[in-house]
Scaffold this motif. Structure first.
Motif, short mmCIF file in Angstrom:
data_model
loop_
_atom_site.label_atom_id
_atom_site.label_comp_id
_atom_site.label_asym_id
_atom_site.label_seq_id
_atom_site.Cartn_x
_atom_site.Cartn_y
_atom_site.Cartn_z
N THR A 1 0.83 -1.20 0.00
CA THR A 1 0.00 0.00 0.00
C THR A 1 0.87 1.25 0.00
O THR A 1 2.06 1.21 0.31
N GLN A 2 0.26 2.38 -0.31
CA GLN A 2 0.99 3.64 -0.28
C GLN A 2 1.41 3.99 1.14
O GLN A 2 2.47 4.59 1.35
N VAL A 3 0.61 3.60 2.11
CA VAL A 3 0.97 3.86 3.51
C VAL A 3 2.21 3.04 3.89
O VAL A 3 3.13 3.54 4.56
N GLU A 4 2.26 1.79 3.43
CA GLU A 4 3.43 0.96 3.70
C GLU A 4 4.66 1.51 2.98
O GLU A 4 5.78 1.46 3.50
N LEU A 5 4.45 2.07 1.77
CA LEU A 5 5.57 2.67 1.04
C LEU A 5 6.04 3.94 1.75
O LEU A 5 7.23 4.27 1.72
N GLU A 6 5.13 4.63 2.41
CA GLU A 6 5.51 5.81 3.20
C GLU A 6 6.51 5.42 4.28
O GLU A 6 7.49 6.14 4.52
N ARG A 7 6.29 4.28 4.93
CA ARG A 7 7.20 3.84 5.99
C ARG A 7 8.58 3.53 5.43
O ARG A 7 9.59 3.72 6.11
N LEU A 8 8.63 3.03 4.17
CA LEU A 8 9.92 2.70 3.56
C LEU A 8 10.69 3.94 3.14
O LEU A 8 11.90 4.06 3.35
N THR A 9 9.99 4.88 2.51
CA THR A 9 10.65 6.02 1.88
C THR A 9 10.73 7.25 2.77
O THR A 9 11.58 8.13 2.55
N GLY A 10 9.83 7.34 3.76
CA GLY A 10 9.76 8.55 4.56
C GLY A 10 8.99 9.66 3.88
O GLY A 10 8.87 10.76 4.42
N LEU A 11 8.46 9.39 2.67
CA LEU A 11 7.64 10.38 1.97
C LEU A 11 6.21 10.25 2.44
O LEU A 11 5.68 9.14 2.55
N PRO A 12 5.52 11.35 2.72
CA PRO A 12 4.13 11.28 3.15
C PRO A 12 3.25 10.59 2.10
O PRO A 12 3.47 10.76 0.90
N GLN A 13 2.28 9.84 2.56
CA GLN A 13 1.41 9.12 1.63
C GLN A 13 0.75 10.04 0.60
O GLN A 13 0.67 9.67 -0.58
N PRO A 14 0.27 11.23 0.98
CA PRO A 14 -0.31 12.11 -0.04
C PRO A 14 0.69 12.48 -1.13
O PRO A 14 0.33 12.63 -2.30
#
Length: 345
Positions: free
Chosen positions: A35-48
């Motif tokens: 998910t985009q939320v899970e990708l947020e945790r990897l990259t540090g980029l906010p989900q929006p």
């Protein structure tokens, strides 16, 4: 998990295009629906922000954000130079052509990168069967750069293994260039592939490259030279049954083009018998993965077609065509040959 995902063809193609939105989407898909939320945790980029990048509403322009994505997605080192080239650069570069293609040092080299590159190239071969290989062109060039840069620090069997991998890459690039009508570049890549195969003592690959060169020459309307080149491919010593089959079939086609029909038929039978000796893919060189029984019978039917034996050609195409499921372009090609043979018979 990140590095393991980079064998995925669509993910590597997105990287090659420099499309950051597609890159994030393909990474999430390859990761099994991340998910985009899970990708947020990897990259540090906010989900929006991730959503905006994927939709094209936000561009990735700063080196800091790009580096953060590269680190989080664990982009392999062999892909880092992809952005420096495009599929419009068809011929081998002067740097590559002049690079040392033999080993001169002793010591050990970590071959994990080369092993992964070899596995990925196998996937590229199969992907090119179903669609154009052009989007992957810069990826394969970058992989080849990585392989050849390892060569000066290797020796013995390790160097020979890397030379084979380099030759396989050059052959792939040649074939894609040929499909794009870049005939001169296609031949240049074959020259590199053949030299590397010879340097590494890989007779199967050296024979296969000559076989492909014969195919190019025949397509360009020179059957005499095509036959000569195919005979050289067939005459190489120590060939495996699969490589010998491929070379023999090309001699048969070139002989048929010169009106030597009896010889062509005999050679077609020999090529089929050789192919049937290695029905399992694991027993064939990696680049001849496609030489199944169905494909071998299609090759025999192609010789019959070249000899204008329309009935035999139609029967052969009809019998073997069902075995091409999963190869849409090849299926369409042989289906057209079948229709033409049926009309002429």
């Amino acid at each position: 998990m990140g590095r393991e995902l980079w064998a995925d063809v669509r993910l590597r193609a997105a990287w090659a295009r420099g499309d950051w939105g597609a890159l994030l989407r393909e990474y999430r898909r390859a990761a099994g629906g991340l998910t985009q939320v899970e990708l947020e945790r990897l990259t540090g980029l906010p989900q929006p922000h991730i959503s905006a990048i994927e939709s094209g509403r936000r561009q990735v322009k700063t080196a800091e954000v790009q580096a953060r994505i590269v680190r989080a997605l664990e982009v392999p080192a062999e892909l880092t130079g992809v952005a420096e080239r495009s599929a419009g650069e068809w011929a081998p570069s002067a740097d590559l052509a002049g690079r040392l293609a033999h080993a001169h040092a002793t010591g050990r080299v970590d071959l994990r990168t080369a092993d992964r590159i070899g596995e990925v190239l196998a996937k590229h071969r199969r992907d090119e069967d179903a669609a154009s290989g052009t989007p992957l062109w810069p990826v394969v060039q970058s992989q080849l750069d990585t392989v050849t840069r390892l060569l000066p620090d290797t020796s013995g069997d390790t160097a020979d293994r890397l030379l084979l991998l380099a030759a396989e890459h050059a052959h792939w690039l040649s074939w894609v260039a040929w499909t794009e009508q870049r005939h001169g570049s296609a031949r240049s890549w074959l020259d590199l592939a053949h030299g590397w195969a010879i340097d590494g003592g890989h007779s199967d690959m050296a024979s296969w490259v000559l076989r492909v060169r014969s195919y190019y020459t025949l397509k360009l309307g020179d059957p005499v030279r095509a036959l000569r080149t195919a005979e050289a491919a067939r005459g190489a010593s120590g060939l495996s049954p699969a490589a010998a089959s491929a070379a023999t079939q090309q001699v048969a086609v070139a002989a048929a083009a010169l009106g030597e029909r009896d010889r062509a038929r005999r050679l077609a039978d020999e090529a089929l018998a050789l192919a049937l000796r290695v029905p399992d893919e694991a027993d064939r060189p990696g680049w001849l993965y496609f030489l199944t029984e169905s494909r071998a019978r299609l090759h025999a039917a192609t010789v019959a077609y070249s000899c204008r034996h329309w009935g035999a050609a139609a029967d052969g195409f009809r019998e073997a065509l069902p075995g091409l499921e999963g190869f849409p372009r090849d299926h369409a090609h042989y289906a057209a040959r079948l229709a033409d043979a049926e009309q002429r018979s």
